[in-house]
Scaffold this motif. Structure first.
Motif, PDB file in Angstrom:
ATOM      1  N   GLU A  27      14.824   7.296  -1.299  1.00 38.36           N
ATOM      2  CA  GLU A  27      15.490   6.721  -2.462  1.00 38.36           C
ATOM      3  C   GLU A  27      16.209   5.422  -2.121  1.00 38.36           C
ATOM      4  OE1 GLU A  27      18.027   9.625  -4.331  1.00 38.36           O
ATOM      5  OE2 GLU A  27      16.519  11.212  -4.199  1.00 38.36           O
ATOM      6  N   LEU A  28      16.699   5.302  -0.896  1.00 37.98           N
ATOM      7  CA  LEU A  28      17.450   4.116  -0.498  1.00 37.98           C
ATOM      8  C   LEU A  28      16.555   2.889  -0.300  1.00 37.98           C
ATOM      9  CD1 LEU A  28      20.053   5.589   2.025  1.00 37.98           C
ATOM     10  CD2 LEU A  28      20.541   4.544  -0.195  1.00 37.98           C
ATOM     11  N   VAL A  29      15.267   3.095  -0.051  1.00 37.75           N
ATOM     12  CA  VAL A  29      14.387   1.940   0.188  1.00 37.75           C
ATOM     13  C   VAL A  29      13.506   1.624  -1.012  1.00 37.75           C
ATOM     14  CG1 VAL A  29      14.399   2.263   2.680  1.00 37.75           C
ATOM     15  CG2 VAL A  29      12.607   3.360   1.319  1.00 37.75           C
ATOM     16  N   GLU A  30      13.662   2.368  -2.098  1.00 39.35           N
ATOM     17  CA  GLU A  30      12.914   2.045  -3.309  1.00 39.35           C
ATOM     18  C   GLU A  30      13.384   0.689  -3.836  1.00 39.35           C
ATOM     19  OE1 GLU A  30      13.551   5.237  -6.005  1.00 39.35           O
ATOM     20  OE2 GLU A  30      12.242   6.634  -4.949  1.00 39.35           O
ATOM     21  N   ASN A  31      12.458  -0.164  -4.137  1.00 39.01           N
ATOM     22  CA  ASN A  31      12.764  -1.498  -4.661  1.00 39.01           C
ATOM     23  C   ASN A  31      13.628  -2.314  -3.688  1.00 39.01           C
ATOM     24  OD1 ASN A  31      11.475  -0.812  -7.181  1.00 39.01           O
ATOM     25  ND2 ASN A  31      13.350   0.297  -7.730  1.00 39.01           N
ATOM     26  N   CYS A  32      13.496  -2.024  -2.406  1.00 30.90           N
ATOM     27  CA  CYS A  32      14.249  -2.739  -1.372  1.00 30.90           C
ATOM     28  C   CYS A  32      13.275  -3.602  -0.580  1.00 30.90           C
ATOM     29  CB  CYS A  32      14.961  -1.743  -0.452  1.00 30.90           C
ATOM     30  SG  CYS A  32      15.773  -2.499   0.968  1.00 30.90           S
ATOM     31  N   SER A  33      13.563  -4.898  -0.500  1.00 32.17           N
ATOM     32  CA  SER A  33      12.640  -5.809   0.177  1.00 32.17           C
ATOM     33  C   SER A  33      12.601  -5.569   1.682  1.00 32.17           C
ATOM     34  CB  SER A  33      13.040  -7.258  -0.106  1.00 32.17           C
ATOM     35  OG  SER A  33      14.346  -7.526   0.378  1.00 32.17           O
ATOM     36  N   ARG A  34      13.622  -4.920   2.234  1.00 33.44           N
ATOM     37  CA  ARG A  34      13.662  -4.651   3.669  1.00 33.44           C
ATOM     38  C   ARG A  34      13.592  -3.144   3.918  1.00 33.44           C
ATOM     39  NH1 ARG A  34      15.004  -9.215   6.585  1.00 33.44           N
ATOM     40  NH2 ARG A  34      15.765  -8.069   8.406  1.00 33.44           N
ATOM     41  N   GLY A  35      12.701  -2.479   3.174  1.00 32.17           N
ATOM     42  CA  GLY A  35      12.506  -1.053   3.350  1.00 32.17           C
ATOM     43  C   GLY A  35      11.098  -0.652   2.994  1.00 32.17           C
ATOM     44  N   VAL A  36      10.586   0.377   3.679  1.00 34.65           N
ATOM     45  CA  VAL A  36       9.212   0.819   3.442  1.00 34.65           C
ATOM     46  C   VAL A  36       9.099   2.298   3.759  1.00 34.65           C
ATOM     47  CG1 VAL A  36       8.462   0.229   5.791  1.00 34.65           C
ATOM     48  CG2 VAL A  36       6.780   0.297   3.942  1.00 34.65           C
ATOM     49  N   ARG A  37       8.198   2.976   3.063  1.00 34.71           N
ATOM     50  CA  ARG A  37       7.930   4.387   3.324  1.00 34.71           C
ATOM     51  C   ARG A  37       6.629   4.538   4.100  1.00 34.71           C
ATOM     52  NH1 ARG A  37       8.313   8.232  -1.800  1.00 34.71           N
ATOM     53  NH2 ARG A  37       6.366   7.161  -2.238  1.00 34.71           N
ATOM     54  N   VAL A  38       6.601   5.505   4.994  1.00 34.80           N
ATOM     55  CA  VAL A  38       5.393   5.835   5.741  1.00 34.80           C
ATOM     56  C   VAL A  38       5.224   7.348   5.733  1.00 34.80           C
ATOM     57  CG1 VAL A  38       5.600   3.797   7.210  1.00 34.80           C
ATOM     58  CG2 VAL A  38       6.615   5.961   7.955  1.00 34.80           C
ATOM     59  N   THR A  39       4.072   7.805   6.210  1.00 37.74           N
ATOM     60  CA  THR A  39       3.816   9.250   6.203  1.00 37.74           C
ATOM     61  C   THR A  39       3.408   9.788   7.569  1.00 37.74           C
ATOM     62  OG1 THR A  39       1.524   8.874   5.507  1.00 37.74           O
ATOM     63  CG2 THR A  39       3.156   9.243   3.761  1.00 37.74           C
ATOM     64  N   SER A  40       3.412   8.940   8.598  1.00 36.08           N
ATOM     65  CA  SER A  40       2.996   9.409   9.923  1.00 36.08           C
ATOM     66  C   SER A  40       3.568   8.489  10.993  1.00 36.08           C
ATOM     67  CB  SER A  40       1.464   9.418  10.033  1.00 36.08           C
ATOM     68  OG  SER A  40       0.962   8.084  10.030  1.00 36.08           O
ATOM     69  N   PRO A  41       3.626   8.967  12.244  1.00 40.20           N
ATOM     70  CA  PRO A  41       4.080   8.094  13.336  1.00 40.20           C
ATOM     71  C   PRO A  41       3.209   6.863  13.511  1.00 40.20           C
ATOM     72  CG  PRO A  41       4.165  10.394  14.017  1.00 40.20           C
ATOM     73  CD  PRO A  41       3.445  10.362  12.692  1.00 40.20           C
ATOM     74  N   GLN A  42       1.916   7.001  13.221  1.00 41.60           N
ATOM     75  CA  GLN A  42       1.021   5.857  13.360  1.00 41.60           C
ATOM     76  C   GLN A  42       1.378   4.760  12.343  1.00 41.60           C
ATOM     77  OE1 GLN A  42      -0.064   9.121  13.173  1.00 41.60           O
ATOM     78  NE2 GLN A  42      -0.322   9.249  15.402  1.00 41.60           N
ATOM     79  N   GLU A  43       1.657   5.181  11.107  1.00 42.66           N
ATOM     80  CA  GLU A  43       2.086   4.205  10.100  1.00 42.66           C
ATOM     81  C   GLU A  43       3.430   3.609  10.468  1.00 42.66           C
ATOM     82  OE1 GLU A  43       2.028   5.456   6.057  1.00 42.66           O
ATOM     83  OE2 GLU A  43       0.077   6.422   6.210  1.00 42.66           O
ATOM     84  N   LEU A  44       4.296   4.430  11.011  1.00 42.69           N
ATOM     85  CA  LEU A  44       5.600   3.945  11.450  1.00 42.69           C
ATOM     86  C   LEU A  44       5.438   2.859  12.506  1.00 42.69           C
ATOM     87  CD1 LEU A  44       8.691   4.081  11.576  1.00 42.69           C
ATOM     88  CD2 LEU A  44       8.475   6.099  13.050  1.00 42.69           C
ATOM     89  N   ALA A  45       4.543   3.077  13.447  1.00 40.18           N
ATOM     90  CA  ALA A  45       4.294   2.080  14.494  1.00 40.18           C
ATOM     91  C   ALA A  45       3.783   0.772  13.891  1.00 40.18           C
ATOM     92  CB  ALA A  45       3.297   2.628  15.506  1.00 40.18           C
ATOM     93  N   ARG A  46       2.870   0.870  12.924  1.00 42.56           N
ATOM     94  CA  ARG A  46       2.338  -0.344  12.305  1.00 42.56           C
ATOM     95  C   ARG A  46       3.431  -1.122  11.579  1.00 42.56           C
ATOM     96  NH1 ARG A  46      -2.151   3.018  11.074  1.00 42.56           N
ATOM     97  NH2 ARG A  46      -1.462   3.318   8.922  1.00 42.56           N
ATOM     98  N   GLU A  47       4.305  -0.403  10.875  1.00 41.04           N
ATOM     99  CA  GLU A  47       5.370  -1.078  10.125  1.00 41.04           C
ATOM    100  C   GLU A  47       6.417  -1.670  11.058  1.00 41.04           C
ATOM    101  OE1 GLU A  47       5.373  -1.887   7.084  1.00 41.04           O
ATOM    102  OE2 GLU A  47       3.593  -0.762   6.506  1.00 41.04           O
ATOM    103  N   ILE A  48       6.621  -1.058  12.214  1.00 42.51           N
ATOM    104  CA  ILE A  48       7.522  -1.660  13.196  1.00 42.51           C
ATOM    105  C   ILE A  48       6.962  -3.006  13.645  1.00 42.51           C
ATOM    106  CG2 ILE A  48       8.362  -1.462  15.574  1.00 42.51           C
ATOM    107  CD1 ILE A  48       8.673   1.558  15.102  1.00 42.51           C
ATOM    108  N   SER A  49       5.660  -3.062  13.842  1.00 41.25           N
ATOM    109  CA  SER A  49       5.025  -4.328  14.245  1.00 41.25           C
ATOM    110  C   SER A  49       5.182  -5.384  13.157  1.00 41.25           C
ATOM    111  CB  SER A  49       3.541  -4.098  14.545  1.00 41.25           C
ATOM    112  OG  SER A  49       3.381  -3.237  15.658  1.00 41.25           O
TER     113      SER A  49
END
Length: 352
Positions: free
Chosen positions: A290-312
């Motif tokens: 809820e805190l990252v909805e409509n937030c330009s510096r926030g994103v949701r992921v569903t797995s560690p692999q997606e998390l790694a990509r978003e960190i990059s």
């Protein structure tokens, strides 16, 4: 305003999200000039029935936590306290129904602050507790939806989030020891493993990470980092007060939120206010997204692999150490929401 908090457990005796929220709220209201009493099981030494700490008066209803005797003695303690409004935590639920009974005779409204049920709370008792309140305060929309499922009307549930000291965010120095930060109590629900798995995916990149927090699963977390061969780049900082972890967050680029259970993600809020890119691994029992909805510096992921990509991806984001978009969560703003809720409950009570 005279406010009586009803919470058998206090943070001084039992530390969890609910007791932490109760203590912080009580102290914030007391600092705002309100007369605040917490009716609880005694947690201090000696035979004195009351104990003052940080402008809050703690009154012992029982010597030790015992839900049955606490509920039976609570009405007498409330009568002595003579509050304008009763603020009861939702667990144990028997306290809420006891507070409602006392409030009926005292002509005093009951506001229930709902964080989460504990293991011993029955569904039936929790339903009765939810329906007993004039208003229910929830920290997030997720918790509000849960309370609504107990049959509470939409207009009776108010979302009042956790708060931060935004002036501290603005004034703190920058500590650049870590590029990525994870912060939470390291317990069964921490799920810090997802963060470490993402870091392991980025083993060939140049990064430093910090973990803020302590708890029963800390040793296991350290072992996981060692097994993934990333422990030489992960610094475990232990529990830190805001004055110490805010500079670390201001110096970081990414905050990873992976916990499986989170009624409100307070540490994520601090990080977003400090300019971090918040990457939230979606969990069914967490409101963090809820805190990252409509937030330009926030994103949701569903797995560690997606998390790694978003960190990059976040590595290329602009530097930011204060995000004014989250100033609405400053403690003064949140205090106003509580006071408005109490005032409405008192005013509405006069019609019945």
């Amino acid at each position: 305003m005279r406010i009586a908090f009803v919470s058998m457990y206090t943070e001084q005796r039992r530390r969890d999200g609910a007791t932490r929220r109760t203590r912080r709220t009580a102290e914030l209201l007391a600092a705002g000039g309100h007369d605040v009493t917490v009716l609880c099981a005694q947690w201090w030494d000696g035979d004195v029935p009351e104990f003052d700490q940080n402008d809050v008066t703690y009154v012992a209803v029982t010597e030790t936590p015992a839900a049955g005797s606490f509920a039976s003695k609570l009405p007498f303690a409330l009568r002595r306290a003579k509050p304008d409004v009763i603020h009861a935590v939702n667990s144990p639920p028997s306290h809420v129904t006891a507070a409602k009974t006392a409030g009926r005779f005292l002509r005093t409204p009951v506001v229930v602050d709902w964080w989460a049920e504990r293991e011993d709370d029955s569904t039936g008792a929790s339903k009765r507790a939810a329906r007993a309140a004039k208003y229910v305060v929830a920290p997030s929309r997720m918790v509000k939806t849960h309370v609504r499922e107990y049959g509470v009307a939409e207009e009776s549930v108010r979302v009042v989030p956790e708060f931060i000291d935004f002036e501290l965010v603005r004034e703190s120095e920058v500590d650049s020891r870590a590029d990525m930060v994870y912060a939470r109590d390291i317990d069964d629900h921490a799920n810090v493993e997802s963060f470490f798995l993402a870091l392991a995916e980025l083993r060939d990149k140049d990064w430093r990470a910090a973990v803020v927090g302590d708890g029963p699963e800390l040793d296991a977390a350290k072992q996981t980092a060692a097994e993934l061969r990333i422990d030489d780049r992960v610094e475990f900082l232990g529990d830190l007060p805001p004055e110490e972890f805010v500079p670390v967050m201001k110096g970081a680029r990414v905050f990873a939120q992976t916990a499986a259970v989170e009624p409100f993600a307070t540490n994520l809020l601090w990080a977003l206010a400090c300019g971090c890119v918040g990457i939230v691994e979606y969990q069914a029992r967490s409101s963090a997204h809820e805190l990252v909805e409509n937030c330009s510096r926030g994103v949701r992921v569903t797995s560690p692999q997606e998390l790694a990509r978003e960190i990059s991806v976040a590595a290329h984001a602009d530097d930011l150490t204060v995000n004014e978009a989250f100033a609405e969560y400053d403690r003064a703003e949140v205090l106003g929401r509580y006071v408005d809720c109490y005032t409405e409950a008192i005013d509405d009570y006069g019609f019945f």
